[in-house]
Design a protein around this motif. Structure first.
Motif, short mmCIF file in Angstrom:
data_model
loop_
_atom_site.label_atom_id
_atom_site.label_comp_id
_atom_site.label_asym_id
_atom_site.label_seq_id
_atom_site.Cartn_x
_atom_site.Cartn_y
_atom_site.Cartn_z
N MET A 42 0.84 -1.19 0.00
CA MET A 42 0.00 0.00 0.00
C MET A 42 0.87 1.25 0.00
N PRO A 43 0.52 2.25 -0.78
CA PRO A 43 1.29 3.50 -0.79
C PRO A 43 1.20 4.21 0.56
N SER A 44 2.31 4.82 0.95
CA SER A 44 2.33 5.55 2.21
C SER A 44 3.38 6.65 2.16
N PHE A 45 3.28 7.59 3.11
CA PHE A 45 4.31 8.61 3.30
C PHE A 45 4.25 9.09 4.74
N ASP A 46 5.29 9.81 5.16
CA ASP A 46 5.37 10.32 6.52
C ASP A 46 5.27 11.84 6.52
N ILE A 47 4.56 12.36 7.51
CA ILE A 47 4.52 13.80 7.75
C ILE A 47 5.42 14.06 8.95
N ALA A 48 6.44 14.89 8.76
CA ALA A 48 7.40 15.16 9.83
C ALA A 48 7.64 16.66 9.95
N SER A 49 8.28 17.05 11.02
CA SER A 49 8.69 18.44 11.22
C SER A 49 10.11 18.41 11.75
N LYS A 50 11.06 18.64 10.85
CA LYS A 50 12.47 18.55 11.23
C LYS A 50 13.22 19.80 10.79
N VAL A 51 14.20 20.17 11.58
CA VAL A 51 15.13 21.23 11.22
C VAL A 51 16.52 20.60 11.20
N ASP A 52 17.21 20.74 10.07
CA ASP A 52 18.54 20.18 9.94
C ASP A 52 19.50 20.94 10.85
N LEU A 53 20.23 20.22 11.69
CA LEU A 53 21.13 20.84 12.65
C LEU A 53 22.25 21.62 11.97
N GLN A 54 22.80 21.09 10.89
CA GLN A 54 23.88 21.79 10.18
C GLN A 54 23.38 23.09 9.56
N THR A 55 22.18 23.07 8.99
CA THR A 55 21.60 24.28 8.41
C THR A 55 21.36 25.33 9.50
N LEU A 56 20.87 24.88 10.66
CA LEU A 56 20.65 25.79 11.77
C LEU A 56 21.96 26.39 12.25
N ASP A 57 23.01 25.57 12.34
CA ASP A 57 24.33 26.05 12.75
C ASP A 57 24.87 27.07 11.75
N ASN A 58 24.70 26.80 10.45
CA ASN A 58 25.14 27.74 9.42
C ASN A 58 24.38 29.06 9.54
N THR A 59 23.09 28.99 9.82
CA THR A 59 22.28 30.19 9.98
C THR A 59 22.78 31.03 11.16
N ILE A 60 23.07 30.39 12.27
CA ILE A 60 23.56 31.11 13.46
C ILE A 60 24.89 31.78 13.15
N ASN A 61 25.79 31.06 12.46
CA ASN A 61 27.08 31.66 12.10
C ASN A 61 26.91 32.85 11.17
N THR A 62 25.97 32.77 10.23
CA THR A 62 25.70 33.88 9.31
C THR A 62 25.14 35.08 10.07
N VAL A 63 24.26 34.83 11.03
CA VAL A 63 23.69 35.91 11.85
C VAL A 63 24.79 36.59 12.66
N LYS A 64 25.67 35.80 13.27
CA LYS A 64 26.77 36.38 14.06
C LYS A 64 27.67 37.25 13.18
N LYS A 65 27.96 36.76 11.98
CA LYS A 65 28.82 37.50 11.07
C LYS A 65 28.17 38.82 10.63
N GLU A 66 26.87 38.77 10.36
CA GLU A 66 26.17 40.00 9.95
C GLU A 66 26.13 41.02 11.09
N ILE A 67 25.91 40.54 12.31
CA ILE A 67 25.84 41.45 13.46
C ILE A 67 27.20 42.11 13.70
N GLN A 68 28.29 41.37 13.51
CA GLN A 68 29.63 41.95 13.68
C GLN A 68 29.89 43.07 12.68
#
Length: 163
Positions: free
Chosen positions: A1-27
């Motif tokens: 039977m066909p199926s799929f999953d509904i999830a809510s995930k945030v990639d940790l590496q992407t989040l870390d990159n975002t934080i580093n970008t924010v820090k760099k912009e604030i500096q």
């Protein structure tokens, strides 16, 4: 039977990159010159600790965080800003939670919405995901459309589509 999953995930590496970008912009910003700004990411709990010197700068940091997060592919509703900022000496502190995984109450809302739609599918809650099975892939695609149109307050991903 066909199926799929509904999830809510945030990639940790992407989040870390975002934080580093924010820090760099604030500096590099002139309005943050000579003002202490601390952004700490707790990778285990998916929480951010923001420390700035005023309420106005807190709003600016949050605005930068949302805009840089969206450019990196993290939806704005992945950040939970419900906790109020509190003063600690001369600085303001705020704890921001990053929503990762479906909470039980959100999963129940998704299951209820899918069941109320009248589609011939079987949704079931499995830990931090909702698995939806059906006899036809068209019904699964209708469920995806329904979930995209309905706001559950968390970013949703649709994965593991099997036919």
């Amino acid at each position: 039977m066909p199926s799929f999953d509904i999830a809510s995930k945030v990639d940790l590496q992407t989040l870390d990159n975002t934080i580093n970008t924010v820090k760099k912009e604030i500096q590099g910003r002139f309005d943050f010159k000579d003002s202490p700004v601390v952004i700490d990411l707790n990778k285990k709990d998916f929480t951010l600790m923001l420390e700035v010197e005023s309420e106005m700068k807190m709003k600016q940091v949050i605005d930068i965080l949302i805009s840089r997060g969206m450019k990196q592919g993290i939806p704005a509703n992945a950040f939970d800003f419900n906790k109020d900022a509190y003063p600690s000496g001369k600085i303001m502190k705020k704890e921001v939670t990053v929503k990762n995984g479906l909470k039980q109450d959100v999963a129940k809302k998704i299951v209820k919405a899918v069941k109320d739609s009248g589609l011939k599918v079987q949704p079931s809650i499995m830990d931090t995901i909702v698995r939806v099975t059906a006899k036809k892939i068209d019904d699964l695609q209708a469920v995806i459309k329904l979930c995209k149109e309905t706001d559950f307050g968390v970013p949703l991903q649709f994965e593991n589509m099997k036919s």
